[in-house]
Design a protein around this motif. Structure first.
Motif, PDB file in Angstrom:
ATOM      1  N   ARG A  99       0.834  -1.208   0.000  1.00  0.00           N
ATOM      2  CA  ARG A  99       0.000   0.000   0.000  1.00  0.00           C
ATOM      3  C   ARG A  99       0.863   1.250   0.000  1.00  0.00           C
ATOM      4  N   HIS A 100       1.936   1.243   0.779  1.00  0.00           N
ATOM      5  CA  HIS A 100       2.824   2.404   0.815  1.00  0.00           C
ATOM      6  C   HIS A 100       3.525   2.616  -0.522  1.00  0.00           C
ATOM      7  N   ALA A 101       3.894   1.534  -1.199  1.00  0.00           N
ATOM      8  CA  ALA A 101       4.493   1.660  -2.530  1.00  0.00           C
ATOM      9  C   ALA A 101       3.494   2.266  -3.512  1.00  0.00           C
ATOM     10  N   LEU A 102       2.242   1.835  -3.437  1.00  0.00           N
ATOM     11  CA  LEU A 102       1.205   2.399  -4.306  1.00  0.00           C
ATOM     12  C   LEU A 102       0.977   3.878  -4.008  1.00  0.00           C
ATOM     13  N   GLU A 103       0.985   4.235  -2.724  1.00  0.00           N
ATOM     14  CA  GLU A 103       0.811   5.638  -2.351  1.00  0.00           C
ATOM     15  C   GLU A 103       1.972   6.485  -2.871  1.00  0.00           C
ATOM     16  N   LYS A 104       3.182   5.936  -2.841  1.00  0.00           N
ATOM     17  CA  LYS A 104       4.353   6.640  -3.362  1.00  0.00           C
ATOM     18  C   LYS A 104       4.185   6.883  -4.856  1.00  0.00           C
ATOM     19  N   ALA A 105       3.763   5.870  -5.600  1.00  0.00           N
ATOM     20  CA  ALA A 105       3.555   6.013  -7.038  1.00  0.00           C
ATOM     21  C   ALA A 105       2.469   7.047  -7.334  1.00  0.00           C
ATOM     22  N   ALA A 106       1.388   7.006  -6.584  1.00  0.00           N
ATOM     23  CA  ALA A 106       0.306   7.968  -6.792  1.00  0.00           C
ATOM     24  C   ALA A 106       0.769   9.390  -6.512  1.00  0.00           C
ATOM     25  N   GLU A 107       1.556   9.587  -5.472  1.00  0.00           N
ATOM     26  CA  GLU A 107       2.069  10.923  -5.144  1.00  0.00           C
ATOM     27  C   GLU A 107       2.996  11.428  -6.243  1.00  0.00           C
ATOM     28  N   GLU A 108       3.863  10.555  -6.774  1.00  0.00           N
ATOM     29  CA  GLU A 108       4.749  10.958  -7.860  1.00  0.00           C
ATOM     30  C   GLU A 108       3.949  11.333  -9.105  1.00  0.00           C
ATOM     31  N   ALA A 109       2.864  10.613  -9.366  1.00  0.00           N
ATOM     32  CA  ALA A 109       2.004  10.938 -10.505  1.00  0.00           C
ATOM     33  C   ALA A 109       1.310  12.277 -10.293  1.00  0.00           C
ATOM     34  N   ARG A 110       0.794  12.514  -9.084  1.00  0.00           N
ATOM     35  CA  ARG A 110       0.138  13.799  -8.794  1.00  0.00           C
ATOM     36  C   ARG A 110       1.106  14.969  -8.956  1.00  0.00           C
ATOM     37  N   GLN A 111       2.350  14.749  -8.561  1.00  0.00           N
ATOM     38  CA  GLN A 111       3.364  15.803  -8.668  1.00  0.00           C
ATOM     39  C   GLN A 111       3.967  15.908 -10.063  1.00  0.00           C
ATOM     40  N   ARG A 112       3.524  15.027 -10.975  1.00  0.00           N
ATOM     41  CA  ARG A 112       4.037  15.001 -12.345  1.00  0.00           C
ATOM     42  C   ARG A 112       5.564  14.925 -12.337  1.00  0.00           C
ATOM     43  N   LEU A 113       6.078  13.989 -11.563  1.00  0.00           N
ATOM     44  CA  LEU A 113       7.514  13.851 -11.364  1.00  0.00           C
ATOM     45  C   LEU A 113       8.310  13.644 -12.650  1.00  0.00           C
ATOM     46  N   PRO A 114       7.894  12.770 -13.579  1.00  0.00           N
ATOM     47  CA  PRO A 114       8.690  12.628 -14.808  1.00  0.00           C
ATOM     48  C   PRO A 114       8.819  13.933 -15.597  1.00  0.00           C
ATOM     49  N   GLU A 115       7.731  14.680 -15.663  1.00  0.00           N
ATOM     50  CA  GLU A 115       7.762  15.954 -16.384  1.00  0.00           C
ATOM     51  C   GLU A 115       8.665  16.959 -15.675  1.00  0.00           C
ATOM     52  N   ALA A 116       8.621  16.966 -14.342  1.00  0.00           N
ATOM     53  CA  ALA A 116       9.464  17.887 -13.571  1.00  0.00           C
ATOM     54  C   ALA A 116      10.945  17.550 -13.759  1.00  0.00           C
ATOM     55  N   ILE A 117      11.275  16.264 -13.752  1.00  0.00           N
ATOM     56  CA  ILE A 117      12.668  15.853 -13.963  1.00  0.00           C
ATOM     57  C   ILE A 117      13.116  16.230 -15.367  1.00  0.00           C
ATOM     58  N   ALA A 118      12.276  15.962 -16.374  1.00  0.00           N
ATOM     59  CA  ALA A 118      12.629  16.295 -17.760  1.00  0.00           C
ATOM     60  C   ALA A 118      12.860  17.794 -17.923  1.00  0.00           C
ATOM     61  N   ALA A 119      12.011  18.604 -17.300  1.00  0.00           N
ATOM     62  CA  ALA A 119      12.172  20.055 -17.402  1.00  0.00           C
ATOM     63  C   ALA A 119      13.473  20.514 -16.751  1.00  0.00           C
ATOM     64  N   ARG A 120      13.793  19.952 -15.592  1.00  0.00           N
ATOM     65  CA  ARG A 120      15.053  20.311 -14.921  1.00  0.00           C
ATOM     66  C   ARG A 120      16.263  19.877 -15.731  1.00  0.00           C
ATOM     67  N   MET A 121      16.208  18.684 -16.303  1.00  0.00           N
ATOM     68  CA  MET A 121      17.315  18.199 -17.117  1.00  0.00           C
ATOM     69  C   MET A 121      17.505  19.064 -18.359  1.00  0.00           C
ATOM     70  N   ALA A 122      16.402  19.473 -18.973  1.00  0.00           N
ATOM     71  CA  ALA A 122      16.477  20.331 -20.164  1.00  0.00           C
ATOM     72  C   ALA A 122      17.087  21.678 -19.812  1.00  0.00           C
TER      73      ALA A 122
END
Length: 70
Positions: free
Chosen positions: A37-60
């Protein structure tokens, strides 16, 4: 009781895998339902924060885009 909850390894189940175009959280093989459940909550929080997009923007922002001459 509070300290025991803070150091409970089951609350930190799941590792985010970077370098992918989406959210992937790898759970430990021996995880119980509480841990999972905690792993699922972590994934959901990363999705809400749009983590992949945030990382891509910082890398760019860190390096210029390559040109055809490079």
């Amino acid at each position: 009781k509070h300290f025991k909850a803070r150091v409970d390894h089951r609350r930190y189940n799941g590792a985010a895998l970077l370098g992918l175009r989406g959210i992937v959280v790898k759970s430990h093989g021996s995880a119980d339902s509480f841990s999972f459940r905690h792993a699922l909550e972590k994934a959901a929080e990363e999705a809400r924060q749009r983590l992949p997009e945030a990382i891509a923007a910082r890398m760019a922002a860190l390096s210029p885009a390559p040109t055809l001459c490079d």
